[in-house]
Design an enzyme around this catalytic site. Structure first.
Site, PDB file in Angstrom:
ATOM      1  N   GLY A 116       1.033  -1.499   0.459  1.00  0.00           N
ATOM      2  CA  GLY A 116       0.195  -0.181   0.034  1.00  0.00           C
ATOM      3  C   GLY A 116       0.832   1.285  -0.155  1.00  0.00           C
ATOM      4  O   GLY A 116       0.507   2.521   0.368  1.00  0.00           O
TER       5      GLY A 116
ATOM      6  N   TRP B 192       1.989   3.078  -2.786  1.00  0.00           N
ATOM      7  CA  TRP B 192       1.717   3.620  -3.669  1.00  0.00           C
ATOM      8  C   TRP B 192       0.628   4.186  -3.524  1.00  0.00           C
ATOM      9  O   TRP B 192       0.292   5.719  -3.947  1.00  0.00           O
ATOM     10  CB  TRP B 192       1.451   2.990  -5.235  1.00  0.00           C
ATOM     11  CG  TRP B 192       3.588   2.547  -5.029  1.00  0.00           C
ATOM     12  CD1 TRP B 192       4.009   2.810  -4.778  1.00  0.00           C
ATOM     13  CD2 TRP B 192       3.768   2.948  -6.659  1.00  0.00           C
ATOM     14  NE1 TRP B 192       5.666   3.083  -5.672  1.00  0.00           N
ATOM     15  CE2 TRP B 192       4.865   3.287  -6.943  1.00  0.00           C
ATOM     16  CE3 TRP B 192       3.009   2.575  -7.695  1.00  0.00           C
ATOM     17  CZ2 TRP B 192       6.195   3.112  -7.765  1.00  0.00           C
ATOM     18  CZ3 TRP B 192       3.796   2.519  -9.291  1.00  0.00           C
ATOM     19  CH2 TRP B 192       5.394   2.268  -9.807  1.00  0.00           C
TER      20      TRP B 192
ATOM     21  N   ASP C  23      -4.658  -5.881  -5.842  1.00  0.00           N
ATOM     22  CA  ASP C  23      -3.126  -6.728  -5.727  1.00  0.00           C
ATOM     23  C   ASP C  23      -4.494  -8.689  -5.683  1.00  0.00           C
ATOM     24  O   ASP C  23      -4.950  -8.277  -4.781  1.00  0.00           O
ATOM     25  CB  ASP C  23      -2.594  -6.326  -4.183  1.00  0.00           C
ATOM     26  CG  ASP C  23      -1.554  -6.710  -4.412  1.00  0.00           C
ATOM     27  OD1 ASP C  23      -0.760  -6.170  -5.289  1.00  0.00           O
ATOM     28  OD2 ASP C  23      -1.504  -8.004  -4.475  1.00  0.00           O
TER      29      ASP C  23
ATOM     30  N   ASP D 192      -6.889 -11.354  -9.724  1.00  0.00           N
ATOM     31  CA  ASP D 192      -5.747 -11.098 -10.467  1.00  0.00           C
ATOM     32  C   ASP D 192      -6.438  -9.732 -11.700  1.00  0.00           C
ATOM     33  O   ASP D 192      -7.148 -10.354 -12.611  1.00  0.00           O
ATOM     34  CB  ASP D 192      -5.918 -12.370 -11.126  1.00  0.00           C
ATOM     35  CG  ASP D 192      -4.381 -12.317 -11.948  1.00  0.00           C
ATOM     36  OD1 ASP D 192      -3.589 -11.057 -12.707  1.00  0.00           O
ATOM     37  OD2 ASP D 192      -3.867 -13.282 -12.676  1.00  0.00           O
TER      38      ASP D 192
ATOM     39  N   ASP E 139       2.992  -1.215 -10.383  1.00  0.00           N
ATOM     40  CA  ASP E 139       4.397  -1.444  -9.508  1.00  0.00           C
ATOM     41  C   ASP E 139       4.592  -3.067  -9.400  1.00  0.00           C
ATOM     42  O   ASP E 139       5.395  -4.050  -9.062  1.00  0.00           O
ATOM     43  CB  ASP E 139       4.558  -0.390  -8.109  1.00  0.00           C
ATOM     44  CG  ASP E 139       5.994  -0.684  -7.801  1.00  0.00           C
ATOM     45  OD1 ASP E 139       7.192  -0.854  -8.358  1.00  0.00           O
ATOM     46  OD2 ASP E 139       6.353  -1.020  -5.784  1.00  0.00           O
TER      47      ASP E 139
ATOM     48  N   LYS F 263       6.159   0.053 -13.295  1.00  0.00           N
ATOM     49  CA  LYS F 263       7.615  -0.679 -13.111  1.00  0.00           C
ATOM     50  C   LYS F 263       7.190  -1.436 -13.812  1.00  0.00           C
ATOM     51  O   LYS F 263       6.328  -2.467 -14.556  1.00  0.00           O
ATOM     52  CB  LYS F 263       7.452  -1.040 -12.143  1.00  0.00           C
ATOM     53  CG  LYS F 263       8.697  -1.492 -11.945  1.00  0.00           C
ATOM     54  CD  LYS F 263       8.652  -2.094 -10.353  1.00  0.00           C
ATOM     55  CE  LYS F 263       8.058  -3.296 -10.272  1.00  0.00           C
ATOM     56  NZ  LYS F 263       8.237  -3.814  -8.691  1.00  0.00           N
TER      57      LYS F 263
HETATM   58  C1  LIG Z   1       6.626  -4.883  -5.287  1.00  0.00           C
HETATM   59  S1  LIG Z   1       4.612  -5.264  -4.616  1.00  0.00           S
HETATM   60  C2  LIG Z   1       4.196  -3.662  -5.023  1.00  0.00           C
HETATM   61  C3  LIG Z   1       4.834  -2.293  -4.181  1.00  0.00           C
HETATM   62  C4  LIG Z   1       3.674  -1.424  -3.854  1.00  0.00           C
HETATM   63  N1  LIG Z   1       3.502  -0.040  -5.324  1.00  0.00           N
HETATM   64  C5  LIG Z   1       4.123  -0.549  -2.132  1.00  0.00           C
HETATM   65  O1  LIG Z   1       4.135   0.311  -2.455  1.00  0.00           O
HETATM   66  O2  LIG Z   1       3.611  -0.930  -1.525  1.00  0.00           O
HETATM   67  C6  LIG Z   1       4.273  -6.170  -6.356  1.00  0.00           C
HETATM   68  C7  LIG Z   1       2.837  -6.322  -6.380  1.00  0.00           C
HETATM   69  O3  LIG Z   1       1.917  -6.517  -7.616  1.00  0.00           O
HETATM   70  C8  LIG Z   1       1.425  -8.359  -7.226  1.00  0.00           C
HETATM   71  N2  LIG Z   1       0.708  -8.100  -7.993  1.00  0.00           N
HETATM   72  C9  LIG Z   1       2.167  -9.495  -9.069  1.00  0.00           C
HETATM   73  N3  LIG Z   1       0.917  -9.398 -10.341  1.00  0.00           N
HETATM   74  C10 LIG Z   1      -0.735  -9.501  -9.706  1.00  0.00           C
HETATM   75  C11 LIG Z   1      -1.402  -9.756 -10.912  1.00  0.00           C
HETATM   76  N4  LIG Z   1      -1.800 -10.094 -12.423  1.00  0.00           N
HETATM   77  N5  LIG Z   1      -2.656  -9.036 -10.473  1.00  0.00           N
HETATM   78  C12 LIG Z   1      -3.030  -8.238  -8.692  1.00  0.00           C
HETATM   79  N6  LIG Z   1      -1.451  -8.006  -8.541  1.00  0.00           N
HETATM   80  C13 LIG Z   1       0.104  -8.662  -9.042  1.00  0.00           C
HETATM   81  C14 LIG Z   1       2.008  -8.583  -5.881  1.00  0.00           C
HETATM   82  O4  LIG Z   1       0.919  -9.248  -5.565  1.00  0.00           O
HETATM   83  C15 LIG Z   1       2.865  -7.831  -4.958  1.00  0.00           C
HETATM   84  O5  LIG Z   1       1.992  -7.114  -4.384  1.00  0.00           O
END
Ligand SMILES: C[S@@+](CC[C@H](N)C(=O)[O-])C[C@H]1O[C@@H](n2cnc3c(N)ncnc32)[C@H](O)[C@@H]1O
Length: 202
Positions: free
Chosen positions: A55, A57, A75, A93, A117, A157
Site C-alpha cells: 500500500g 503507492w 492486488d 488478478d 508497481d 514498472k
Molecule cells: C512490489 S509489490 C507493490 C508494492 C506497492 N507499490 C507499494 O508501494 O506498497 C508488487 C505487487 O504486485 C502484485 N501483483 C503481481 N501480479 C499481480 C496481478 N496479476 N494482479 C494483482 N496483483 C499482482 C503482487 O501481489 C505484489 O503485491
C-alpha cells in the site's frame, strides 16, 4: 544474525525513512520522487493502483488526490485497510476479465491515472522474469485502453530486457509525452525501470 537481505534492508536509507515517516513501504519514495518530477497525480484524480499491496503507492496517491479523488488498489494479496473512505480495494488478478469488470464498476468506467508497481512471481531467470513483467505491462496497457481518460497519465514498472524497446514504442504512440527513468530510491542492481506516459491520446 539475519539473512543477507535482512542486513542489507536495515542499512538501506529508504527502508529506514519509510519506517520513520510511517510509509507502508520503501516503494513510497519511488512514487514520491517520480511524481515530484513528472506531476503524474493531481488533486481530485481517480487513481487505479495495480499491484498495490502493501500500500505504499496507494498511501502517496491518497495524499495527492485529497478527499475529492478516489484510489482503487488491486492486488493478489490482501492489504491492511486504509482509514480513508475514498480508498477501495479488490483482491484479485488484474489480468482477469472478472476483476477488470469490478474495477470498471468501482471507477465508474474512468481513471485519470493508472500506476502499476506489479511484479510477477520471480523465477530468478532474468529473461523469464522480464517476459512475465512485459505480460503484466501489456495487461496494464489494455486496461488503460479501456478506462484511461483523454490526457490521463500512466506509470508502469517494467523489468528491462529484449522486449522493453517494443513496449516503449507501443506506448509512445498512445501518449503525448513518454519518459523512462529509474529513481534514486530504486536499487541500482535491480533491472526495474519506470515508464511514465503523460497525456493519453484517446
Ligand atoms: C512490489 S509489490 C507493490 C508494492 C506497492 N507499490 C507499494 O508501494 O506498497 C508488487 C505487487 O504486485 C502484485 N501483483 C503481481 N501480479 C499481480 C496481478 N496479476 N494482479 C494483482 N496483483 C499482482 C503482487 O501481489 C505484489 O503485491
Amino acid at each position: 544474525m539475519g539473512s543477507k537481505w535482512q542486513v542489507e534492508k536495515k542499512k538501506d536509507p529508504y527502508y529506514k525513512r519509510a519506517k520513520g515517516e510511517d510509509y507502508r513501504s520503501r516503494a513510497s519514495f519511488k512514487l514520491l520522487q517520480l511524481d515530484k518530477k513528472y506531476k503524474i497525480i493531481k488533486k481530485g484524480s481517480a487513481v487505479l493502483d495495480l499491484g498495490a499491496t502493501p500500500g505504499g503507492w496507494s498511501q502517496i496517491a491518497l495524499e495527492k488526490v485529497g478527499e475529492e479523488g478516489i484510489v482503487l488498489g488491486v492486488d493478489l494479496q490482501k492489504i491492511k485497510p486504509f482509514p480513508e473512505k475514498n480508498f477501495h480495494f479488490i483482491r484479485g488478478d488484474f489480468t482477469k476479465k472478472e476483476v477488470q469488470e469490478k474495477m470498471i464498476d468501482i471507477m465508474d468506467g474512468k481513471a485519470d491515472v493508472i500506476i502499476s508497481d506489479a511484479s510477477p512471481s520471480l523465477s530468478g531467470i532474468k529473461d523469464v522474469d522480464h517476459l512475465r513483467s512485459i505480460d503484466l505491462a501489456n495487461s496494464v496497457i489494455s486496461i488503460a485502453d479501456n478506462i484511461l481518460e483523454n490526457n490521463g497519465n500512466i506509470l508502469i514498472k517494467v523489468f528491462q530486457g529484449e522486449e522493453f524497446k517494443n513496449l516503449i514504442e507501443e506506448l509512445r504512440k498512445k501518449f503525448k509525452v513518454l519518459k523512462t527513468t529509474k529513481p534514486s530510491s530504486s536499487r541500482k542492481k535491480s533491472s526495474e525501470m519506470y515508464v511514465i506516459g503523460l497525456k493519453y491520446k484517446r
